[in-house]
Design an enzyme around this catalytic site. Structure first.
Site, PDB file in Angstrom:
ATOM      1  N   HIS A  26       0.841  -1.380   0.114  1.00  0.00           N
ATOM      2  CA  HIS A  26      -0.251  -0.087  -0.041  1.00  0.00           C
ATOM      3  C   HIS A  26       0.762   0.781  -0.488  1.00  0.00           C
ATOM      4  O   HIS A  26       1.082   1.800   1.311  1.00  0.00           O
ATOM      5  CB  HIS A  26      -0.954  -0.335   1.439  1.00  0.00           C
ATOM      6  CG  HIS A  26      -1.682  -1.095   1.038  1.00  0.00           C
ATOM      7  ND1 HIS A  26      -0.947  -2.365   1.735  1.00  0.00           N
ATOM      8  CD2 HIS A  26      -3.310  -0.742   1.026  1.00  0.00           C
ATOM      9  CE1 HIS A  26      -2.612  -3.681   0.973  1.00  0.00           C
ATOM     10  NE2 HIS A  26      -3.361  -2.847   1.241  1.00  0.00           N
ATOM     11  N   HIS A 260      -3.288   3.133  -3.902  1.00  0.00           N
ATOM     12  CA  HIS A 260      -3.968   2.478  -2.609  1.00  0.00           C
ATOM     13  C   HIS A 260      -2.744   1.691  -1.736  1.00  0.00           C
ATOM     14  O   HIS A 260      -2.864   1.013  -0.489  1.00  0.00           O
ATOM     15  CB  HIS A 260      -5.528   3.166  -2.221  1.00  0.00           C
ATOM     16  CG  HIS A 260      -6.129   2.000  -0.729  1.00  0.00           C
ATOM     17  ND1 HIS A 260      -5.987   2.797   0.622  1.00  0.00           N
ATOM     18  CD2 HIS A 260      -6.425   0.814  -0.128  1.00  0.00           C
ATOM     19  CE1 HIS A 260      -5.577   1.984   1.602  1.00  0.00           C
ATOM     20  NE2 HIS A 260      -6.369   0.772   1.259  1.00  0.00           N
ATOM     21  N   GLU A 406     -18.176  -3.511  23.929  1.00  0.00           N
ATOM     22  CA  GLU A 406     -18.116  -4.586  23.327  1.00  0.00           C
ATOM     23  C   GLU A 406     -17.054  -4.962  22.643  1.00  0.00           C
ATOM     24  O   GLU A 406     -15.709  -5.486  23.431  1.00  0.00           O
ATOM     25  CB  GLU A 406     -18.710  -6.126  23.718  1.00  0.00           C
ATOM     26  CG  GLU A 406     -19.708  -6.521  24.665  1.00  0.00           C
ATOM     27  CD  GLU A 406     -20.809  -5.701  23.976  1.00  0.00           C
ATOM     28  OE1 GLU A 406     -22.264  -5.851  24.895  1.00  0.00           O
ATOM     29  OE2 GLU A 406     -21.304  -4.600  23.166  1.00  0.00           O
ATOM     30  N   HIS A 468     -30.607 -14.082  24.060  1.00  0.00           N
ATOM     31  CA  HIS A 468     -29.258 -13.910  24.030  1.00  0.00           C
ATOM     32  C   HIS A 468     -28.677 -15.710  25.359  1.00  0.00           C
ATOM     33  O   HIS A 468     -27.700 -15.517  25.877  1.00  0.00           O
ATOM     34  CB  HIS A 468     -30.070 -13.170  25.797  1.00  0.00           C
ATOM     35  CG  HIS A 468     -29.913 -12.045  25.569  1.00  0.00           C
ATOM     36  ND1 HIS A 468     -30.477 -11.582  24.865  1.00  0.00           N
ATOM     37  CD2 HIS A 468     -29.448 -11.132  26.717  1.00  0.00           C
ATOM     38  CE1 HIS A 468     -30.639  -9.980  25.036  1.00  0.00           C
ATOM     39  NE2 HIS A 468     -29.817  -9.935  26.159  1.00  0.00           N
TER      40      HIS A 468
END
Length: 673
Positions: A26, A260, A406, A468
């Site tokens: 890159h 890129h 999280e 859950h």
């Protein structure tokens, strides 16, 4: 041309040459962000090429890890152990210069990066660790923990949701020694970001509690220097320095997405050298650049010498604190017997409750322990009692309230662990491990010993329902190389899980129940082997019942039913598959002998983990669908997790052998059930 400009161009050309030789890489960020990287290393970053792991060095994280060649070029010109030959081996098998920065492979690389924004989350963790350790050990005139964390990111990192979580947390915590250098070139792989990323980044960061500084042209090193100086002066807020750059600067592909993620091509490289007036041979560093960077590196090394002298004085004035500092770095031992004494074998209990008792006992003997949760500590039982909460007002607090973040929690904990000196535990509900899997994977890749406590481990969650109730999470985490996943069946096995996690250099996931589970007289530290015989028979087994966690109870009760039919039954607890798989062939045969082909594997989760143990004649009782909402006891019966079903499965496994007459008990040879 000034020497500083020449150094910047050296980074550009070395990077482009290495990428061209590898035919992969890159170059865009390397050409565009070179002034940012050089200005930081030359003017601000404290480092020691003689001792890249010096405790009080500043940390630099390249969150935009695809720009790895820029980092390797930096390390090379400043004298780290990255040679010309290493640059020429970019992206080749076994080289020190892999495609993305890899922790433990290259001196000067603080963390593995590449998955965008992971490095940014890690940087927040480094800053948390610095602030916490400084609060514990620093005294007036003896600031032995006093360093900055710098992170370089691009547009892509800030598009990732992880960056929102991590930067919001950093702003709330007022991590003033965290400085983000934003390489804003407005280009990603698909082109100009105006089609997908038009937010006002400055306003976003200001709203998150950051100081915002702008550098209109990153090639202006004086402006860049003033910006970073201003960032360092702000101690109450983290700072973002928004640096406008041009991707592929100086090349014919400047400001194009074409530069890129692919080499520029030989013709474009030649043209770039012409534009930058570059006349050196390939991979050669001009002598004046070498000398200039050598002097800078030598001056930086003096900072380590000054710190060493400071620490010597610190040891004399504060000998107990100095000894404690060294112990933090070395770690603390585990007293297994002390932990085992905490378990009441006469009382059924949830393993999450046992885990909380064990974790707090460890914290009382391990002052370098921190524990955090994604807003669930009361449920996961992971709060360290009486240890305070980490905050701008209490940096010495050992509990971290990550909020409902999280993904960032995992990335931040990786940074805390990589910083050194601290042990870190983080927790959430097991079903939410999906949010943080990318960070857990990075833990395993880097062998960072983060301890993940995941509670509410199965359909036993009950009424909360399938959103859950984890089903596929165990197999997902077990499939990650280098990650140990423990699902204990009672308090004593939970002791073993924690003992393993705190004594190994790889990450561990400890999966714990919400509901109460029976305690067993025969559970022991043998669980450290990953699997062991929990309840055996006198003679060779007719069938093996293998389970984990709450399903061990079903195996034990099914054994009684089968013994009433004069069958010899062995119950095997397998709390950690990968540990068992790593044991010797002799040990594995002693637990699961090949001669016993009738087997039943029982786990209230996906069945995919179990085929290697069930083999050709075994049965598997597991989940093949998502759960449903209802009381836990009803759900276990609904999905077939009963002693009777386990016993029936055992007899089916034995009957299956009848057609080949393989080790079939006499009372079942005629098909008796």
């Amino acid at each position: 041309m000034s020497i500083n400009t020449k150094c910047v161009d050296t980074l550009r050309i070395l990077s482009a040459e290495s990428i061209e030789k590898a035919k992969s890489g890159h170059p865009g960020i390397c050409l565009g962000a070179a002034p940012i990287a050089y200005g930081l290393f030359a003017d601000f970053l404290n480092f020691s090429v003689k001792n890249p792991k010096w405790d009080n060095r500043d940390r630099f994280i390249l969150s935009a890890g695809h720009g790895s060649m820029l980092l390797y070029s930096l390390l090379h010109i400043f004298g780290y152990n990255v040679t010309k030959e290493d640059l020429m081996q970019f992206r080749q098998l076994g080289s020190k210069t892999p495609g993305h920065p890899e922790y433990g492979v290259t001196d000067g690389v603080e963390t593995s990066t590449g998955p965008l924004a992971q490095g940014l989350g890690n940087a927040v963790g480094f800053a948390v660790a610095e602030a916490h350790l400084a609060a514990i050990f620093n005294k007036p005139g003896y600031e032995i923990v006093d360093h900055y964390t710098y992170v370089l990111c691009g547009d892509g990192c800030l598009e990732e949701g992880l960056s929102y979580e991590a930067c919001s947390f950093a702003g709330t915590q007022k991590l003033g020694k965290l400085i983000l250098l934003y390489d804003k070139n407005n280009i990603t792989i698909e082109g100009d970001i105006s089609t997908n990323f038009t937010e006002d980044t400055a306003t976003r960061f200001a709203a998150q509690g950051w100081q915002v500084i702008r550098v209109p042209d990153a090639n202006d090193l004086a402006m860049l220097r003033a910006a970073i100086t201003k960032a360092k002066a702000e101690t109450e807020r983290p700072s973002i320095v928004i640096c406008n750059t041009k991707i592929g600067y100086g090349s014919p592909l400047e400001n194009s997405a074409d530069v890129h993620g692919a080499p520029m091509g030989e013709a474009n490289l030649i043209e770039t050298k012409k534009r930058l007036n570059w006349t050196e041979e390939p991979f050669e560093v001009p002598e004046d650049v070498k000398e200039h960077c050598r002097r800078i590196a030598e001056k930086k090394a003096q900072e380590e010498e000054k710190w060493n002298e400071l620490f010597e004085r610190y040891e004399k004035v504060y000998p107990l604190l100095a000894a404690k500092y060294k112990q933090f770095k070395e770690g603390y031992d585990i007293d297994l017997a002390q932990l085992e004494a905490l378990i009441d074998r006469d009382k059924a209990d949830a393993t999450r409750t046992s885990g909380g008792i064990i974790l707090n006992a460890l914290a009382n003997n391990m002052p370098n322990l921190m524990s955090g949760s994604a807003d669930l500590a009361p449920s996961t039982k992971t709060e360290l009692k009486g240890k305070g909460h980490f905050s701008p007002e209490n940096r010495a607090g050992c509990n971290i309230r990550f909020g409902i973040r999280e993904h960032a929690m995992a990335a931040i904990c990786n940074g805390i662990s990589l910083h050194g000196g601290l042990k870190i535990v983080c927790s959430t509900f097991f079903s939410f491990s999906d949010y943080m899997k990318a960070g857990i994977r990075m833990s395993a890749l880097m062998k960072t010993p983060v301890i993940y406590v995941m509670t509410h481990d199965s359909i036993g969650v009950g009424e909360d329902g399938p959103t859950h109730q984890p089903v596929e999470q165990l197999i997902a985490l077990r499939s990650i190389p280098g990650l140990s996943v423990y699902r204990p069946c009672d308090g004593m096995e939970t002791v073993a899980a924690y003992a393993y996690a705190f004594t190994h250099d790889n990450p561990t996931v400890i999966v714990l129940s919400r509901q109460n589970l029976n305690q067993y007289a025969t559970t022991s530290e043998n669980a450290l082997n990953g699997a062991y015989i929990l309840d055996d028979c006198k003679d060779e087994p007719d069938v093996l019942l293998i389970g984990t966690g709450s399903e061990i109870q079903l195996c034990v009760e099914a054994k009684k039913l089968l013994e009433d039919e004069n069958l010899n039954v062995r119950v095997v607890s397998m709390p950690c598959m990968n540990e068992f798989d790593s044991r010797s062939a002799e040990y594995k045969q002693s637990v699961l002998p090949d001669s016993v082909k009738a087997r039943v594997c029982v786990e209230a989760a996906s069945h995919y983990s179990w085929y290697q143990y069930a083999r050709d004649y075994g049965e598997i009782i597991a989940m093949t669908t998502f759960g449903v909402s209802g009381p836990a006891k009803v759900l276990f019966e609904h999905f077939g997790f009963t002693p009777e079903n386990v016993a029936d499965a055992a007899k089916r496994s034995i009957i299956t052998l009848r057609t080949e007459n393989i080790n079939v008990p006499a009372n079942l040879k005629k098909g008796k059930r």
